[in-house]
Design a protein around this motif. Structure first.
Motif, PDB file in Angstrom:
ATOM      1  N   SER A 144      37.160  83.336 -14.822  1.00  0.00           N
ATOM      2  CA  SER A 144      38.533  83.474 -14.331  1.00  0.00           C
ATOM      3  C   SER A 144      39.377  82.246 -14.640  1.00  0.00           C
ATOM      4  O   SER A 144      40.604  82.290 -14.515  1.00  0.00           O
ATOM      5  CB  SER A 144      38.531  83.737 -12.817  1.00  0.00           C
ATOM      6  N   TYR A 148      45.472  83.557 -18.649  1.00  0.00           N
ATOM      7  CA  TYR A 148      46.072  84.874 -18.950  1.00  0.00           C
ATOM      8  C   TYR A 148      45.135  86.058 -18.649  1.00  0.00           C
ATOM      9  O   TYR A 148      45.473  86.928 -17.865  1.00  0.00           O
ATOM     10  CB  TYR A 148      46.564  84.943 -20.403  1.00  0.00           C
ATOM     11  N   PHE A 149      43.976  86.115 -19.296  1.00  0.00           N
ATOM     12  CA  PHE A 149      43.153  87.318 -19.135  1.00  0.00           C
ATOM     13  C   PHE A 149      41.804  87.036 -18.462  1.00  0.00           C
ATOM     14  O   PHE A 149      40.907  87.887 -18.479  1.00  0.00           O
ATOM     15  CB  PHE A 149      42.910  87.987 -20.495  1.00  0.00           C
ATOM     16  N   THR A 151      40.933  86.752 -15.221  1.00  0.00           N
ATOM     17  CA  THR A 151      40.631  87.623 -14.079  1.00  0.00           C
ATOM     18  C   THR A 151      40.219  89.014 -14.546  1.00  0.00           C
ATOM     19  O   THR A 151      39.257  89.599 -14.027  1.00  0.00           O
ATOM     20  CB  THR A 151      41.862  87.721 -13.155  1.00  0.00           C
ATOM     21  N   ASN A 152      40.928  89.548 -15.530  1.00  0.00           N
ATOM     22  CA  ASN A 152      40.566  90.866 -16.070  1.00  0.00           C
ATOM     23  C   ASN A 152      39.189  90.848 -16.728  1.00  0.00           C
ATOM     24  O   ASN A 152      38.439  91.835 -16.645  1.00  0.00           O
ATOM     25  CB  ASN A 152      41.616  91.325 -17.089  1.00  0.00           C
ATOM     26  N   LEU A 153      38.863  89.728 -17.362  1.00  0.00           N
ATOM     27  CA  LEU A 153      37.559  89.602 -18.006  1.00  0.00           C
ATOM     28  C   LEU A 153      36.433  89.623 -16.976  1.00  0.00           C
ATOM     29  O   LEU A 153      35.394  90.271 -17.182  1.00  0.00           O
ATOM     30  CB  LEU A 153      37.508  88.306 -18.827  1.00  0.00           C
ATOM     31  N   TRP A 156      35.952  93.088 -15.736  1.00  0.00           N
ATOM     32  CA  TRP A 156      35.304  93.891 -16.762  1.00  0.00           C
ATOM     33  C   TRP A 156      33.795  93.640 -16.785  1.00  0.00           C
ATOM     34  O   TRP A 156      32.997  94.576 -16.917  1.00  0.00           O
ATOM     35  CB  TRP A 156      35.927  93.572 -18.118  1.00  0.00           C
TER      36      TRP A 156
END
Length: 371
Positions: A144, A148-149, A151-153, A156
């Motif tokens: 995290s 940019y990404f 948290t999404n990672l 996932w």
């Protein structure tokens, strides 16, 4: 006939007559890798990757499956022996500058090290104890920190908003598959090694004073495997939980956080480096670099250097590096409080600086000798 000739060529590989016991680590690592593959495959027959049955399946293996306690103890302790021997193997490569003589072999070896770390981390989660669950939560949550990404990672990887059933399924599948990737990398490692043959303590690849690999070194490797087997069996029979965190005997509970979350002992040095930097992103970058900077050894090392055997200053810095590695491992298991928190940043700086000092001092010593 072709296969027979290949085996004869392999057994007759010219090997330096003066290599020491430190060159035995490669064969011992191969032995433990096979042991891990066999015991892991047999354990998979009885393991259940289900959120509510996983912990009980481990108890079932230990108590009900004939010989299950032996298989599980060999597999769990085999990981510790694998990393212990791998650290010795890497240390030998640094000390005798194998990365300079055989850069491709070194690069593949570092990749093996990284894949092994990933496999061991995935395996540590599978028992689904308290430390397994919270260790997975903490380590995966480090992603995290990516801008940019990040948290999404993390979501996932988890397959949801927390470590749960999808995470366990994925980790089990990857833990089963990665050892086969590891086996391919080991074969590639051996192919590159046999192109030039082993280096010797003097840092030479010349085919002078070399002897056939068989029977001289095969017997030596067999003796090493027998001794290692006795040590491992001693641990399994008399101290099977020596390397196990007591928290992992408690079933995973998302509502109860352990007082002190820590990974297995072979990751503690990197964990101490992570904790030594206040910034989350900075800590993650330092953690990644702590295990990947081995790739830069062949790139940064220049050829106008002496073998470590002729450079006492470089030897001094090398043994300092070994001590710092040990202290960081110890600090990784210490509570996050004074004086441990204050010591870690200094040791982290030394961890990254000492390999550079080894190289610089070696170059200076080389110039002093030839001038």
């Amino acid at each position: 006939m072709k296969k027979i000739r290949e085996i004869e060529s392999l057994l007759g590989l010219p090997s330096p007559s003066n290599i020491s016991v430190w060159w035995n680590m490669g064969s011992l690592l191969g032995f433990i890798l096979v042991l891990q593959l066999v015991t892991g495959f047999l354990l998979s027959f009885h393991y259940t990757a289900d959120l509510y049955c996983t912990f009980n399946s481990i108890i079932h293996i230990m108590r009900d499956v004939p010989g299950g306690w032996f298989l599980r103890s060999m597999h769990a302790n085999g990981a510790s022996f694998f990393f212990l021997l791998m650290y010795i193997h890497i240390g030998r490569g640094i000390y005798y500058q194998s990365y300079m003589m055989q850069p491709r072999t070194w690069m593949v070896g570092v990749t093996i090290f990284l894949v092994s770390m990933g496999t061991a981390f995935l395996g540590y989660v599978l028992p689904w104890g308290q430390m397994s669950y919270w260790g997975a939560t903490v380590i995966t949550n480090l992603m995290s920190a990516i801008p940019y990404f990040g948290t999404n990672l993390v979501e996932w990887v988890w397959g949801g908003f927390s470590v749960g059933q999808p995470t366990l399924n994925r980790f089990y599948s990857l833990h089963f598959l990665l050892p086969f990737v590891l086996s391919v990398l080991v074969m590639l490692h051996l192919v590159f090694l046999h192109e030039k043959g082993s280096t010797n303590p003097l840092g030479s690849l010349h085919h002078v004073a070399k002897i056939p690999f068989h029977p001289y070194f095969t017997i030596k490797d067999i003796v090493g495997v027998v001794l290692l087997s006795f040590i491992m069996l001693g641990i399994v029979f008399f101290g099977p939980n020596l390397f196990t965190d007591p928290e992992n005997f408690i079933e995973a509970n998302p509502m109860m956080t352990p007082v002190h979350i820590q990974p297995e002992w072979y990751f503690l040095y990197a964990y101490a480096i992570l904790r030594s930097i206040p910034s989350k992103l900075g800590g993650v970058l330092a953690l990644v670099f702590a295990v990947t900077y081995l790739y830069f050894f062949p790139v940064t090392m220049r050829m106008n250097v002496l073998p470590m055997a002729y450079s006492p200053i470089s030897q001094f810095f090398f043994w300092q590096f070994v001590v710092v590695f040990g202290l960081l491992t110890w600090l990784g298991a210490c509570p996050v409080e004074d004086p441990y928190v204050n010591i870690a940043p200094y040791l982290t700086v030394m961890y990254f600086a000492l390999p550079i000092l080894m190289q610089v001092s070696n170059s200076i010593w080389y110039k002093l000798i030839i001038s």
